[in-house]
Write an enzyme that holds these catalytic residues in place. Structure first.
Site, short mmCIF file in Angstrom:
data_model
loop_
_atom_site.label_atom_id
_atom_site.label_comp_id
_atom_site.label_asym_id
_atom_site.label_seq_id
_atom_site.Cartn_x
_atom_site.Cartn_y
_atom_site.Cartn_z
N CYS A 325 0.86 -1.19 0.00
CA CYS A 325 0.00 0.00 0.00
C CYS A 325 0.89 1.23 0.00
CB CYS A 325 -0.84 0.07 1.27
SG CYS A 325 -2.08 -1.19 1.37
N THR A 328 0.26 9.16 0.18
CA THR A 328 0.72 10.49 0.55
C THR A 328 -0.44 11.14 1.29
OG1 THR A 328 2.00 10.65 -1.50
CG2 THR A 328 1.60 12.70 -0.32
N GLN A 333 -0.34 15.93 -1.09
CA GLN A 333 -0.50 15.32 -2.42
C GLN A 333 -0.28 16.31 -3.56
OE1 GLN A 333 -4.29 13.30 -2.50
NE2 GLN A 333 -3.62 11.78 -1.00
N ARG A 334 0.05 15.76 -4.73
CA ARG A 334 0.27 16.51 -5.96
C ARG A 334 1.45 17.48 -5.86
NH1 ARG A 334 -4.15 17.14 -10.15
NH2 ARG A 334 -2.26 16.52 -11.23
N GLY A 336 4.66 15.91 -5.68
CA GLY A 336 5.80 15.08 -6.06
C GLY A 336 6.22 14.07 -5.00
N TYR A 337 5.56 14.08 -3.81
CA TYR A 337 5.98 13.14 -2.76
C TYR A 337 5.66 11.69 -3.13
CZ TYR A 337 6.76 17.16 0.28
OH TYR A 337 7.23 18.32 0.83
N GLU A 359 1.50 -3.94 -5.59
CA GLU A 359 0.44 -4.94 -5.46
C GLU A 359 -0.84 -4.44 -6.12
OE1 GLU A 359 0.34 -7.42 -1.73
OE2 GLU A 359 -1.49 -6.27 -1.51
N SER A 363 -5.27 1.88 -7.12
CA SER A 363 -6.38 2.85 -7.12
C SER A 363 -6.25 3.73 -8.36
CB SER A 363 -6.30 3.72 -5.86
OG SER A 363 -5.14 4.51 -5.93
N SER A 372 3.00 7.58 -14.44
CA SER A 372 3.85 8.75 -14.63
C SER A 372 5.30 8.42 -14.22
CB SER A 372 3.28 9.91 -13.81
OG SER A 372 4.11 11.00 -13.87
N1 ACO Z 1 -5.41 14.02 -10.35
C1 ACO Z 1 -4.69 13.82 -11.47
N2 ACO Z 1 -3.42 13.33 -11.46
C2 ACO Z 1 -2.90 13.02 -10.27
C3 ACO Z 1 -3.60 13.19 -9.06
C4 ACO Z 1 -4.91 13.73 -9.14
N3 ACO Z 1 -5.64 13.95 -8.04
N4 ACO Z 1 -2.81 12.81 -8.04
C5 ACO Z 1 -1.64 12.38 -8.57
N5 ACO Z 1 -1.71 12.50 -9.92
C6 ACO Z 1 -0.67 12.13 -10.87
C7 ACO Z 1 0.05 13.32 -11.35
O1 ACO Z 1 -0.18 13.28 -12.73
C8 ACO Z 1 1.51 13.07 -11.06
O2 ACO Z 1 2.18 12.94 -12.27
P1 ACO Z 1 2.82 14.21 -13.04
O3 ACO Z 1 3.93 14.68 -12.14
O4 ACO Z 1 3.27 13.57 -14.30
O5 ACO Z 1 1.75 15.22 -13.20
C9 ACO Z 1 1.57 11.69 -10.43
O6 ACO Z 1 0.24 11.26 -10.22
C10 ACO Z 1 2.29 11.64 -9.11
O7 ACO Z 1 2.04 12.79 -8.39
P2 ACO Z 1 2.71 12.99 -6.98
O8 ACO Z 1 2.47 14.39 -6.54
O9 ACO Z 1 4.10 12.50 -6.99
O10 ACO Z 1 1.87 11.96 -6.10
P3 ACO Z 1 1.10 12.21 -4.74
O11 ACO Z 1 2.03 12.70 -3.69
O12 ACO Z 1 -0.11 13.01 -4.98
O13 ACO Z 1 0.74 10.72 -4.34
C11 ACO Z 1 -0.69 8.87 -4.34
C12 ACO Z 1 0.11 9.83 -5.20
C13 ACO Z 1 0.22 8.16 -3.34
C14 ACO Z 1 -1.35 7.80 -5.20
C15 ACO Z 1 -1.76 9.72 -3.58
O14 ACO Z 1 -2.67 10.22 -4.51
C16 ACO Z 1 -2.52 8.95 -2.52
O15 ACO Z 1 -2.02 8.75 -1.43
N6 ACO Z 1 -3.76 8.56 -2.82
C17 ACO Z 1 -4.61 7.89 -1.86
C18 ACO Z 1 -4.14 6.48 -1.61
C19 ACO Z 1 -3.93 5.71 -2.90
O16 ACO Z 1 -4.79 5.70 -3.77
N7 ACO Z 1 -2.77 5.03 -2.99
C20 ACO Z 1 -2.41 4.20 -4.11
C21 ACO Z 1 -3.06 2.90 -4.00
S1 ACO Z 1 -2.35 1.67 -5.03
C22 ACO Z 1 -1.32 0.79 -3.96
O17 ACO Z 1 -1.41 1.00 -2.79
C23 ACO Z 1 -0.33 -0.16 -4.49
#
Ligand code: ACO
Ligand code: ZN
Length: 469
Positions: A325, A328, A333-334, A336-337, A359, A363, A372
């Protein structure tokens, strides 16, 4: 219902409206969705005032009904309570098996039909301990919100770990049990963690007594949950942590990673899972943290190491998953973390000389982030290749996988997804257009913080050779 006549979702000819009592769990109905509307605008989607929604639950408030609705085709994080005025009763669709009731209801308009049921009672603790995996240790019951470990709350399920490996697809759920209804609804109103207040996206099995609080308070270092600011102050006076437990295995500038063993630091691991569950929906609750390691990313300031995000990883993964899992916290979020977390997970795989993959299922946001990361990483490798003499640079899929630790299948799907693979003179070649290169350099500008592999102080362990986790 004055708003009903203006619904653009009108598929029926008649203007017969159901009584409000006919709206119950499983019905579909257009909802005047102000919050969806504003969220859509924020996400650049064309706003739609009326959105089809499924009724998940209902409750009586001041002699009126409130309905908990799930917007069809939207992520569950947009689900919400809406008042009855926001429903278009003329368009009500009863669940299919209720179609007989449907025609009856339209004709007779009962004032208090059978379907007027109170919200279902809280279910007994969910017993899914140990499904699918041999447990080496017993799970620990959660502490009460007041913090007494010796008094487990009777209505609280055991604290889970989450994994996708036992995921039950939503389609295969019954969708009708009271337990299912409860876990489909957000139960915590607001959570305060350090400097931030966050609105949860999904259900998380905190003790039931916390669900009626307007805000719950977490210690930002040990993640203990309490029901009031006063309790938090009391806890803070005793809590000695100012960073996550476990070993700090990475530090560069203000970013650190701590490795936490789910067996050795059970309470922390369980509290972390409770936090994560508020923002992760598609993972099945899993009641044992022992088989997992947790890599917690923090940002340092003079007050301590503040939680930004984490990923968990199985100590032994039969499918070579390198992340179970990943999260961020919403305020971060958004920025780069998420990519830093993903990059770190692949750096660990490199040190293990393995390729890995997250795994499944991913989501929606997980998939976007991984796609990305994979695209950027693969393009970075390809752009650093030198051709020799007249030969264009070349690299096999296996070599890309070995260099990046990204699993071969993910490399192939990424190249296909970016439309880079072409069949030319009897072989597959990767074709980088100017447009792709421009897009890549634009997206790399945003990636300011990178993992410096020199700063990782970590040696892989062979968990299969250990007597116990
Ligand atoms: N809408 C559109 N694109 C998004 C969004 C959003 N809300 N959030 C992230 N992205 C994309 C962006 O395009 C970015 O790529 P880019 O730099 O090319 O634009 C890319 O995702 C990564 O962005 P980050 O800022 O590095 O990621 P972030 O810190 O927001 O974390 C994460 C991404 C971990 C998935 C976060 O959204 C989160 O915690 N979500 C809730 C929990 C979740 O869904 N976790 C993943 C489950 S899958 C698993 O656990 C294996
Ligand atoms: Zn604490």
């Amino acid at each position: 219902m004055s708003m009903a006549s203006s619904s653009p979702l009108d598929g029926s000819q008649g203007s017969v409206s159901y009584p409000m009592d006919c709206v119950f769990e499983g019905c579909k109905i257009p909802v005047y969705s102000t919050s969806t509307w504003s969220k859509q605008v924020a996400n650049g989607v064309h706003p739609v005032d009326w959105t089809w929604a499924e009724v998940v639950s209902k409750r009586r408030v001041n002699n009126k009904w409130d309905f908990y609705v799930h917007y069809v085709n939207f992520n569950k994080r947009l689900d919400e309570w809406v008042c009855e005025d926001r429903l278009d009763l003329e368009q009500l669709q009863l669940p299919r098996k209720e179609s007989k009731v449907s025609s009856l209801a339209r004709n007779s308009r009962p004032s208090s039909p059978d379907v007027q049921t109170p919200p279902p009672p809280m279910p007994p603790p969910k017993k899914i301990n140990g499904i699918g995996r041999k447990r080496k240790h017993e799970s620990v019951e959660p502490e009460s919100a007041e913090g007494s470990p010796s008094t487990p709350l009777p209505e609280t399920p055991p604290v889970p770990h989450m994994t996708g490996s036992l995921h039950v697809p939503s389609g295969s759920r019954t969708g009708h049990g009271p337990e299912d209804v409860i876990t489909r609804m957000k139960n915590i109103n607001m959570v305060e963690l350090g400097r931030f207040r966050m609105k949860p996206w999904y259900f998380s099995p905190y003790p039931q007594e916390l669900t009626s609080e307007p805000v719950i308070y977490l210690c930002e270092f040990c993640l203990k949950y309490v029901k009031s600011m006063k309790c938090l102050e009391r806890h803070k006076a005793k809590c000695t942590l100012y960073h996550p437990p476990g070993n700090e295995i990475y530090r560069k500038e203000s970013i650190s990673f701590f490795e936490i063993d789910g067996r050795k630091n059970k309470a922390y691991a369980q509290n972390l899972c409770l936090v994560a569950k508020m923002f992760l929906d598609h993972k099945t609750l899993y009641y044992d943290t022992d088989p997992f390691l947790f890599y917690v990313m923090t940002e340092y300031d003079e007050f301590g190491f503040h939680l930004v995000g984490y990923f968990s990883k199985e100590k032994e993964s039969s499918e070579d998953y390198n992340v179970a899992c990943i999260l961020t916290l919403p305020p971060f979020q958004r920025k780069g973390y998420g990519k830093i977390l993903i990059e770190f997970s692949y750096e660990l795989s490199k040190l293990e000389s393995k390729s890995g993959s997250p795994e499944k299922p991913l989501s929606d946001l997980g998939l976007l982030s991984y796609r990305s990361y994979w695209s950027q990483t693969i393009l970075e490798i390809l752009l650093n290749l030198d051709g020799q003499d007249d030969n264009p640079p070349s690299m096999t899929i296996n070599e890309i996988s070995e260099k990046t630790s990204i699993r071969k299948e993910d490399v192939v799907s990424t190249l296909q997804n970016m439309n880079l693979v072409q069949y030319y003179k009897g072989q597959y070649i990767i074709c980088l257009t100017k447009e792709v290169l421009d897009r890549h350099s634009r997206s790399m500008v945003k990636r300011k913080i990178r993992i410096d592999s020199q700063c990782i102080k970590w040696n892989p362990k062979d968990w299969s050779k250990r007597g116990k986790w």
